[in-house]
Design an enzyme around this catalytic site. Structure first.
Site, PDB file in Angstrom:
ATOM      1  N   LYS A  10       0.835  -1.204   0.000  1.00 26.24           N
ATOM      2  CA  LYS A  10       0.000   0.000   0.000  1.00 26.24           C
ATOM      3  C   LYS A  10       0.876   1.263   0.000  1.00 26.24           C
ATOM      4  O   LYS A  10       2.084   1.193   0.258  1.00 26.24           O
ATOM      5  CB  LYS A  10      -0.932  -0.051   1.217  1.00 26.24           C
ATOM      6  CG  LYS A  10      -1.889  -1.247   1.152  1.00 26.24           C
ATOM      7  CD  LYS A  10      -2.828  -1.297   2.341  1.00 26.24           C
ATOM      8  CE  LYS A  10      -3.725  -2.521   2.251  1.00 26.24           C
ATOM      9  NZ  LYS A  10      -4.695  -2.593   3.366  1.00 26.24           N
ATOM     10  N   TYR A  50     -12.272  -2.636  -3.441  1.00 31.11           N
ATOM     11  CA  TYR A  50     -12.781  -2.697  -2.062  1.00 31.11           C
ATOM     12  C   TYR A  50     -14.309  -2.660  -1.981  1.00 31.11           C
ATOM     13  O   TYR A  50     -14.856  -2.274  -0.952  1.00 31.11           O
ATOM     14  CB  TYR A  50     -12.190  -1.545  -1.251  1.00 31.11           C
ATOM     15  CG  TYR A  50     -10.761  -1.797  -0.792  1.00 31.11           C
ATOM     16  CD1 TYR A  50     -10.447  -2.927  -0.026  1.00 31.11           C
ATOM     17  CD2 TYR A  50      -9.731  -0.913  -1.088  1.00 31.11           C
ATOM     18  CE1 TYR A  50      -9.150  -3.170   0.402  1.00 31.11           C
ATOM     19  CE2 TYR A  50      -8.423  -1.142  -0.656  1.00 31.11           C
ATOM     20  CZ  TYR A  50      -8.148  -2.280   0.094  1.00 31.11           C
ATOM     21  OH  TYR A  50      -6.875  -2.524   0.533  1.00 31.11           O
ATOM     22  N   PHE A  58     -15.145   2.988   7.637  1.00 30.23           N
ATOM     23  CA  PHE A  58     -13.762   3.305   7.257  1.00 30.23           C
ATOM     24  C   PHE A  58     -13.563   3.384   5.742  1.00 30.23           C
ATOM     25  O   PHE A  58     -12.457   3.645   5.280  1.00 30.23           O
ATOM     26  CB  PHE A  58     -12.801   2.269   7.850  1.00 30.23           C
ATOM     27  CG  PHE A  58     -13.068   0.841   7.424  1.00 30.23           C
ATOM     28  CD1 PHE A  58     -12.578   0.345   6.229  1.00 30.23           C
ATOM     29  CD2 PHE A  58     -13.809  -0.009   8.243  1.00 30.23           C
ATOM     30  CE1 PHE A  58     -12.825  -0.966   5.836  1.00 30.23           C
ATOM     31  CE2 PHE A  58     -14.061  -1.324   7.855  1.00 30.23           C
ATOM     32  CZ  PHE A  58     -13.571  -1.802   6.652  1.00 30.23           C
ATOM     33  N   ARG A  86      -1.157 -14.961   3.359  1.00 27.18           N
ATOM     34  CA  ARG A  86      -2.003 -14.279   4.360  1.00 27.18           C
ATOM     35  C   ARG A  86      -1.392 -14.425   5.763  1.00 27.18           C
ATOM     36  O   ARG A  86      -1.389 -13.495   6.556  1.00 27.18           O
ATOM     37  CB  ARG A  86      -3.415 -14.872   4.361  1.00 27.18           C
ATOM     38  CG  ARG A  86      -4.221 -14.458   3.163  1.00 27.18           C
ATOM     39  CD  ARG A  86      -4.788 -13.064   3.299  1.00 27.18           C
ATOM     40  NE  ARG A  86      -5.884 -13.010   4.230  1.00 27.18           N
ATOM     41  CZ  ARG A  86      -6.751 -12.015   4.296  1.00 27.18           C
ATOM     42  NH1 ARG A  86      -6.635 -10.956   3.486  1.00 27.18           N
ATOM     43  NH2 ARG A  86      -7.718 -12.029   5.161  1.00 27.18           N
ATOM     44  N   THR A  92      -5.325  -8.210  10.159  1.00 24.80           N
ATOM     45  CA  THR A  92      -5.630  -6.869   9.607  1.00 24.80           C
ATOM     46  C   THR A  92      -5.252  -5.774  10.599  1.00 24.80           C
ATOM     47  O   THR A  92      -4.684  -4.751  10.223  1.00 24.80           O
ATOM     48  CB  THR A  92      -7.136  -6.776   9.265  1.00 24.80           C
ATOM     49  OG1 THR A  92      -7.436  -7.805   8.318  1.00 24.80           O
ATOM     50  CG2 THR A  92      -7.491  -5.429   8.655  1.00 24.80           C
ATOM     51  N   ARG A 103       2.851  -7.246   9.021  1.00 26.88           N
ATOM     52  CA  ARG A 103       2.159  -6.197   9.779  1.00 26.88           C
ATOM     53  C   ARG A 103       2.632  -6.154  11.230  1.00 26.88           C
ATOM     54  O   ARG A 103       2.709  -5.084  11.836  1.00 26.88           O
ATOM     55  CB  ARG A 103       0.652  -6.400   9.704  1.00 26.88           C
ATOM     56  CG  ARG A 103       0.084  -6.069   8.326  1.00 26.88           C
ATOM     57  CD  ARG A 103      -1.328  -6.566   8.215  1.00 26.88           C
ATOM     58  NE  ARG A 103      -1.966  -6.190   6.961  1.00 26.88           N
ATOM     59  CZ  ARG A 103      -3.032  -6.834   6.479  1.00 26.88           C
ATOM     60  NH1 ARG A 103      -3.545  -7.857   7.143  1.00 26.88           N
ATOM     61  NH2 ARG A 103      -3.581  -6.441   5.349  1.00 26.88           N
ATOM     62  N   ASN A 113      -2.046  -0.298   6.893  1.00 20.47           N
ATOM     63  CA  ASN A 113      -1.451  -1.549   7.387  1.00 20.47           C
ATOM     64  C   ASN A 113      -0.505  -2.196   6.363  1.00 20.47           C
ATOM     65  O   ASN A 113      -0.356  -3.414   6.322  1.00 20.47           O
ATOM     66  CB  ASN A 113      -2.548  -2.506   7.861  1.00 20.47           C
ATOM     67  CG  ASN A 113      -3.515  -2.876   6.755  1.00 20.47           C
ATOM     68  OD1 ASN A 113      -3.341  -2.478   5.606  1.00 20.47           O
ATOM     69  ND2 ASN A 113      -4.522  -3.655   7.084  1.00 20.47           N
ATOM     70  N   HIS A 116      -1.691  -5.685   1.295  1.00 20.72           N
ATOM     71  CA  HIS A 116      -2.925  -6.439   1.078  1.00 20.72           C
ATOM     72  C   HIS A 116      -2.589  -7.766   0.415  1.00 20.72           C
ATOM     73  O   HIS A 116      -1.689  -7.829  -0.418  1.00 20.72           O
ATOM     74  CB  HIS A 116      -3.873  -5.653   0.152  1.00 20.72           C
ATOM     75  CG  HIS A 116      -5.012  -6.479  -0.366  1.00 20.72           C
ATOM     76  ND1 HIS A 116      -6.198  -6.615   0.323  1.00 20.72           N
ATOM     77  CD2 HIS A 116      -5.125  -7.256  -1.483  1.00 20.72           C
ATOM     78  CE1 HIS A 116      -6.994  -7.434  -0.357  1.00 20.72           C
ATOM     79  NE2 HIS A 116      -6.361  -7.833  -1.452  1.00 20.72           N
ATOM     80  N   GLU A 127      -9.133 -10.750  -8.146  1.00 23.66           N
ATOM     81  CA  GLU A 127      -8.175  -9.652  -7.933  1.00 23.66           C
ATOM     82  C   GLU A 127      -7.032  -9.715  -8.966  1.00 23.66           C
ATOM     83  O   GLU A 127      -6.597  -8.683  -9.470  1.00 23.66           O
ATOM     84  CB  GLU A 127      -7.637  -9.693  -6.497  1.00 23.66           C
ATOM     85  CG  GLU A 127      -8.710  -9.304  -5.487  1.00 23.66           C
ATOM     86  CD  GLU A 127      -8.281  -9.426  -4.032  1.00 23.66           C
ATOM     87  OE1 GLU A 127      -7.091  -9.713  -3.765  1.00 23.66           O
ATOM     88  OE2 GLU A 127      -9.139  -9.232  -3.149  1.00 23.66           O
TER      89      GLU A 127
HETATM   90  P1  CMP Z   1      -7.067  -5.099   3.523  1.00 29.67           P
HETATM   91  O1  CMP Z   1      -6.607  -6.449   3.926  1.00 29.67           O
HETATM   92  O2  CMP Z   1      -6.462  -4.478   2.318  1.00 29.67           O
HETATM   93  O3  CMP Z   1      -8.664  -5.146   3.335  1.00 29.67           O
HETATM   94  C1  CMP Z   1      -9.540  -4.124   3.710  1.00 29.67           C
HETATM   95  C2  CMP Z   1      -8.822  -2.935   4.274  1.00 29.67           C
HETATM   96  O4  CMP Z   1      -9.655  -2.024   4.935  1.00 29.67           O
HETATM   97  C3  CMP Z   1      -7.850  -3.410   5.351  1.00 29.67           C
HETATM   98  O5  CMP Z   1      -6.789  -4.091   4.760  1.00 29.67           O
HETATM   99  C4  CMP Z   1      -7.548  -2.115   6.033  1.00 29.67           C
HETATM  100  O6  CMP Z   1      -6.648  -1.313   5.285  1.00 29.67           O
HETATM  101  C5  CMP Z   1      -8.934  -1.466   6.003  1.00 29.67           C
HETATM  102  N1  CMP Z   1      -9.706  -1.766   7.220  1.00 29.67           N
HETATM  103  C6  CMP Z   1     -10.284  -2.934   7.533  1.00 29.67           C
HETATM  104  N2  CMP Z   1     -10.941  -2.848   8.715  1.00 29.67           N
HETATM  105  C7  CMP Z   1     -10.760  -1.582   9.144  1.00 29.67           C
HETATM  106  C8  CMP Z   1     -11.184  -0.886  10.291  1.00 29.67           C
HETATM  107  N3  CMP Z   1     -11.924  -1.471  11.237  1.00 29.67           N
HETATM  108  N4  CMP Z   1     -10.811   0.391  10.420  1.00 29.67           N
HETATM  109  C9  CMP Z   1     -10.057   0.968   9.451  1.00 29.67           C
HETATM  110  N5  CMP Z   1      -9.622   0.369   8.327  1.00 29.67           N
HETATM  111  C10 CMP Z   1      -9.977  -0.913   8.170  1.00 29.67           C
END
Ligand code: CMP
Length: 141
Positions: A10, A50, A58, A86, A92, A103, A113, A116, A127
């Protein structure tokens, strides 16, 4: 089973200069990179990626974040790549991610974070198709 999964670093990971160290982890593990590119997502591209999160609290911040700078996207290929990659990412929420995961070692915020990866086989298929054309993927042959 040999699988392909979609990973992207990211904008925070690119800004912080983590690209090389992250790619090294996947190569050290023994996975093959079968496609790789850096680009800046348009808003439409990010919203499509997304879409399952559309409407969540969010969502707006997430789209702003992933479009603010370039991402480095890649296809990682190898035995059980989808679940293994993963696990290499960690949870996450980086505060809960185990040390030794990407992470767990490089992030503290849930939106920013760093990385992805596709969640399952179905997500990986769609994807990969969303991010790469057939021509951009090395068959390994
Ligand atoms: P990713 O695995 O790319 O998939 C969805 C993304 O949304 C996740 O990583 C985070 O970047 C974001 N995300 C998921 N849950 C939350 C949350 N509770 N608050 C803020 N961002 C979130």
């Amino acid at each position: 089973m040999v699988e392909r999964t979609l990973v992207f670093i990211k904008p925070d990971g690119v800004e912080r200069g983590l690209v090389g160290r992250i790619i090294t982890r996947f190569e050290d593990k023994g996975f093959r990179i079968s496609a790789l590119k850096m680009f800046r997502m348009t808003r439409g591209f990010a919203e499509e990626h997304y879409k399952e999160h559309a409407g969540k609290p969010f969502f707006k911040a997430l789209i702003e974040f992933v479009t603010r700078g370039p991402v480095v996207a890649m296809i990682i290929e190898g035995e059980s790549a989808i679940s293994t990659v993963r696990r290499m990412l960690g949870t996450t929420n980086p505060l809960e991610a185990a040390p030794g995961t990407i992470r767990g070692d490089f992030a503290i915020q849930t939106t920013e974070n760093v990385i992805h990866a596709s969640s399952d086989e179905k997500a990986a298929r769609s994807e990969i198709e969303h991010f790469f054309t057939e021509k951009e993927i090395d068959s390994g042959a």
